[in-house]
Design an enzyme around this catalytic site. Structure first.
Site, short mmCIF file in Angstrom:
data_model
loop_
_atom_site.label_atom_id
_atom_site.label_comp_id
_atom_site.label_asym_id
_atom_site.label_seq_id
_atom_site.Cartn_x
_atom_site.Cartn_y
_atom_site.Cartn_z
N CYS A 407 0.65 -1.20 0.11
CA CYS A 407 0.10 0.02 -0.08
C CYS A 407 0.69 1.22 0.16
O CYS A 407 1.54 1.49 -1.10
CB CYS A 407 -1.01 -0.13 1.04
SG CYS A 407 -2.45 1.08 0.75
N HIS A 534 -3.45 -4.84 0.54
CA HIS A 534 -2.83 -5.63 1.62
C HIS A 534 -3.10 -7.07 1.78
O HIS A 534 -3.93 -7.79 2.21
CB HIS A 534 -3.69 -5.42 2.96
CG HIS A 534 -3.48 -3.46 3.13
ND1 HIS A 534 -2.50 -3.09 4.02
CD2 HIS A 534 -4.24 -2.79 2.54
CE1 HIS A 534 -2.65 -1.94 4.01
NE2 HIS A 534 -3.40 -1.51 3.16
N GLU A 536 -1.54 -9.24 3.42
CA GLU A 536 -1.41 -9.93 5.04
C GLU A 536 -2.89 -10.39 5.25
O GLU A 536 -2.73 -11.12 6.07
CB GLU A 536 -0.71 -8.94 5.80
CG GLU A 536 -1.61 -7.64 6.14
CD GLU A 536 -1.32 -6.53 5.01
OE1 GLU A 536 -0.92 -6.81 3.93
OE2 GLU A 536 -1.47 -5.37 5.62
N1 GLN Z 1 -1.97 6.76 2.89
C1 GLN Z 1 -1.99 5.87 1.57
C2 GLN Z 1 -3.48 5.78 0.72
O1 GLN Z 1 -4.44 6.38 1.69
C3 GLN Z 1 -1.44 4.43 1.83
C4 GLN Z 1 -2.82 3.71 2.67
C5 GLN Z 1 -2.20 2.45 3.23
O2 GLN Z 1 -1.02 2.15 3.27
N2 GLN Z 1 -3.12 1.81 3.69
O3 GLN Z 1 -3.59 5.89 -0.24
#
Ligand code: GLN
Length: 620
Positions: A407, A534, A536
């Site tokens: 992310c 994600h 995970e």
């Molecule tokens: N801050 C970034 C976004 O909103 C990444 C978010 C995250 O890593 N979950 O896109």
């Protein structure tokens, strides 16, 4: 539907969540279908707006629910997929009651905690318990409900009252209360003290709930006389008093429960244990097969050869803040027969500013990073540490160190390449520099900047592979697409893709529109992968997430081998250790690859005393 309620007493942090999940495991192994509900007595509607620093990670579900991390434990332990409604909060209950009041549903009545809030809680539980979560049709047999907090907290009072009414309503034989408590040991005399548990049970009774089972946390197994004392004072049969003594890893907990026949005690309370002659209701098995759990727990204890992963994040050292990431790393390491060593590198410590202000801290951070076999930059929000994360990605890229960016971790990897390779020095995400002339990461059009709760791109979305022979597609078993969970507001700027591609970045996974970048890779690097999602959250013990497996395998020089195995095995998107075993042990994953590198199995005792032998020369 049968209900098992798990409450906690004496102190917080007793591992109620893991205990409740493990109860689910032994019930499942008894032949029952299990679902679960977590109650969080806070006013937030969900965990989405809570800081991981304060409350641990925000776990994301398929349906986009942002929930308490305990739901992650349930999903991993029970291999189920829960819904946002499986996490009840005070906020959600009050909101539903207030919405009803505004609609006029209570017309004329005074709306009160009892009966309106307490009724709403009971209705919620009954409704959600019926939702199938294990991929099969129809509701589960048992619902494990975990009540967050500690008995006596003001916040949980309406829930306790509701659950007291509920237990009376569903009746004995359908409701079993497991109270998790602490039996401390006084150092001077080494005596196991029962008083805190007695008080806690008294508190519980005073609130209208009677425990059927006591699960006592203690350093060592409870002495028989201690059990008897607890039984006498707490009015719980000694056979229903279980000790959860300290163990080396959490996979031992279901085994502890089984060894002490906790499942039998629960089944007895739930009228599910046949008396011996007549068959058990629901075909419940008495003898539990927990083979996978036994193997995993043992193997995890035996592994010695380390794989070092640098976690470059904001809340380093706080394992709860990155719980699922750590679990996913662990699942992958175990499958690769390596002992996971996580090196916490606070992102800010890598920055130039630290070099000036605290040179020793700076040096130590870089030493950790450089000593690691792989680098992981997890998700995050806000600009603290972003510069350090960019430096970590640059280091991994230039030095060909295996890298996984999740992310925000993917977004900073893109920024780094735009800056270093394309020479766009001010390239940035508009999250950190709204005025940048080279916005390579931008705010997504459908987001909201004014409303925080539940307004991100959340939950399961499909990613289509664009390049058949990229590493991620291979790791996902040559899948054409993969469904993973998301939680973000920003995305790689689709207008900058041609430039970034010219810089060597390959956008190997995109959404169905082709405009949204989901997976990036550097083809001429041993393993440099960034994902907008994600992975995970869907990793399971024994079924590690493909991309974590890729990182760990690359970090210990096994990537080629692992990619080959993943492609030949017959599974859909998520890898499973089932199906490619050589000797019936689902965890013996790379049968021909021994750490001596020559494909020859070492003699008993093995290389570094790891993997093959438990000291008795027994192959695990
Ligand atoms: N801050 C970034 C976004 O909103 C990444 C978010 C995250 O890593 N979950 O896109």
């Amino acid at each position: 539907m049968k209900y098992v309620l798990v409450t906690g007493g004496v102190v917080s942090g007793l591992g109620k969540g893991v205990t409740a999940s493990s109860i689910g495991v032994v019930l499942k192994a008894s032949g029952l279908r299990v679902t679960s509900i977590k109650i969080d007595p806070y006013l937030n509607t969900d965990a989405g707006t809570m800081s991981p620093f304060e409350h641990g990670e925000v776990f994301v579900l398929d349906d986009g629910g942002e929930v308490d991390l305990d739901l992650g434990n349930y999903e991993r332990f029970l291999d189920v997929k829960l819904t946002r409604d499986n996490n009840i909060t005070t906020g959600k209950i009050y909101q539903s009651v207030i919405d009803k009041e505004r609609r006029g549903d209570y017309l004329g009545k005074t709306v009160q905690v009892v009966p309106h809030i307490t009724d709403a809680i009971q209705e919620w539980i009954e409704r959600v318990a019926m939702i199938p979560v294990d991929g099969m049709e129809g509701p589960a047999d048992v619902c494990v409900i975990e009540l967050g907090g500690t008995i006596g907290d003001i916040e949980s009072m309406p829930f306790i009252e509701a659950l007291g009414q509920f237990s009376y309503r569903v009746g004995p034989g359908n409701f079993c209360l497991v109270h998790v408590s602490l039996v401390p040991v006084l150092n001077v005399v080494g005596e196991q003290k029962t008083k805190p548990t007695q008080h806690s049970v008294r508190g519980l009774r005073g609130l209208g709930l009677t425990p059927n089972i006591l699960a006592c946390r203690s350093a060592k197994p409870l002495e028989e006389n201690v059990k008897e004392k607890l039984s006498q004072f707490c009015h719980v049969p000694a056979a229903n008093i279980i000790t959860l003594y300290d163990v080396s890893n959490i996979w031992h907990i279901p085994l502890l429960l089984r060894d002490q026949k906790a499942h039998e005690a629960i089944l007895r309370e739930l009228n599910l244990l046949g008396s011996g002659r007549e068959p058990n209701l629901l075909g419940v098995a008495k003898k539990l097969e927990l083979e996978e759990w036994t193997k995993r727990a043992t193997l995890c204890d035996m592994l010695q050869e380390p794989v070092k992963i640098a976690m470059v994040g904001k809340y380093t050292g706080l394992s709860d803040s990155y719980l699922s990431v750590l679990k996913a790393l662990l699942h992958a390491s175990i499958v690769c027969h390596k002992k996971l060593v996580v090196e916490w590198v606070p992102a800010t410590d890598l920055e130039d500013k630290t070099a000036k202000e605290a040179p020793d801290v700076y040096k130590a951070a870089w030493k950790l990073l450089k000593g690691a076999d792989g680098v992981l930059v997890p998700g995050g929000f806000g600009d603290r540490g972003v510069q350090g994360k960019i430096l970590a990605a640059k280091y991994a890229r230039e030095n060909k160190v295996p890298f996984l960016g999740i992310c925000l971790g993917m977004q900073i990897a893109v920024i780094e390449i735009a800056r270093s390779v394309l020479g766009l020095n001010d390239a940035d995400s508009t999250e950190f520099d709204p005025e940048t002339k080279n916005p390579c990461v931008i705010f997504m059009p459908e987001g909201s900047k004014t409303h925080m709760g539940g307004t991100m791109r959340l939950g399961t979305r499909r990613t289509y592979f664009q390049v058949a022979d990229c590493k991620s597609a291979k790791l996902y078993g040559n899948a054409n697409y993969v469904d993973e969970r998301h939680r973000h507001r920003y995305e790689v700027n689709p207008d900058m893709i041609p430039e970034l591609e010219a810089a060597g970045l390959s956008f190997v996974g995109k959404d169905e529109t082709g405009r949204r970048m989901e997976i990036v890779e550097l083809p001429d690097h041993p393993y440099f992968v960034g994902v907008q999602f994600h992975p995970e959250f869907k990793s399971r013990p024994g079924k590690p997430s493909a991309l974590f497996l890729g990182l760990i395998a690359a970090a210990c020089g096994q990537l080629g081998n692992v990619m080959q195995i993943m492609q030949t095995s017959n599974h859909d998107a998520m890898p499973s250790t089932k199906g490619y075993t050589s000797n019936g042990s689902t965890l013996t994953y790379m049968p021909k690859t021994y750490p001596n590198g020559n494909g020859v199995k070492p003699a008993n005792g093995s290389l570094n005393g790891t993997i093959y032998s438990n000291g008795n020369g027994v192959h695990v």
